[in-house]
Design an enzyme around this catalytic site. Sequence first.
Site, PDB file in Angstrom:
ATOM      1  N   GLY A   1      75.852  39.923  74.102  1.00  0.00           N
ATOM      2  CA  GLY A   1      75.125  41.280  74.246  1.00  0.00           C
ATOM      3  C   GLY A   1      74.690  41.463  75.438  1.00  0.00           C
ATOM      4  N   GLU A   2      73.610  42.404  75.471  1.00  0.00           N
ATOM      5  CA  GLU A   2      72.848  42.839  76.477  1.00  0.00           C
ATOM      6  C   GLU A   2      73.398  43.549  77.648  1.00  0.00           C
ATOM      7  OE1 GLU A   2      72.016  39.015  79.560  1.00  0.00           O
ATOM      8  OE2 GLU A   2      70.893  38.861  77.507  1.00  0.00           O
TER       9      GLU A   2
END
Length: 339
Positions: free
Chosen positions: A305-306
């Site tokens: 993610g991120e």
Amino acid sequence: MTQPFRDFAAIRAAALSLPAPEADAMSAARARDAQLTKPPGALARLEDCVFHLAGWQRRSIPQLEAIHIAIFAGNHGVAARGVSAFPADVTVQMVANFERGGAAINQLARLHGANLSVAALDLDRPTADFTIAAAMTEADCVAAINAGAAVVSPSCDLLVPGEMGIGNTTAAAALAAALYGGNAASWVGPGTGVNGDALANKVRVVDAALGFHGAAIADPLEALRRVGGRELAALFGAVLMARLESVPVLLDGFVVGAAAGVLARLSPAGLDHCLAGHVSAEPGHRRLLGELGKTALLDLGMRLGEGAGAAVAIGLLKAAVACHAGMATFAEASVSQRS
């Protein structure tokens, strides 16, 4: 600051009035490519990336000088149902880590010379547990959409949206099911690493949400409001505003893809300005990319993610642009073209 969208009606209207890429810029990019010192099509998908960037940046030789990685963070009431391997306060802790420069995305942003922003969306006020209520009111959802839209600058060469939020792969699975059909088991994956009984519980939670909201989530914006989250709404807002400003977007993983899917369901060509940076290890992401009609640039098994997977793919886009802009033509290099 003026909010770009007043309500869902304004958002629906915007989604029906989306600009197209500039055909002349794409044609000029193709014409230049045909004269470069290489066989036609030899750089394959790198060439396609150049044509894509040229059309949306509205310039025959695209550039990647102003890259913006925008992370949105939100907390989810459904996290209390044990759908994540990590406690909800990790969202706040990771936002602090981003701000200190200690996360993977900070290193990737630095590597590529990208601007990195982090928007924490009411982390002290989690969304409602969407198995028993709508996650957000329309006003809350619109506010989050506007927060996403606000980060987009028309001078940006490329937008890379990312996310952080404990419980958000659960929200993404519920949203993907609402948008594209199927039961929870066909969309739910391990997320932060749940398995066994914990994974079975996550499936039950998503099925409960789908059953509770029923036909109401057939509408894409209602699905976002009812089973999404603030960071998913902000991601949708950023992708929508990028399209309105003709800014190309590089999509990250499952959560970003589910949020972007709302625009695809509102407008069939809504994600034409987007490339898929990577396909994550989250099982539903590969299926989701198929629904979105996107083929990922990378398949590395990442699931952080991120924005990290898409940020890695920035390197491929930079390679494509560097070749297109810097290679000599046959005439310039005094190289004979093929007969």
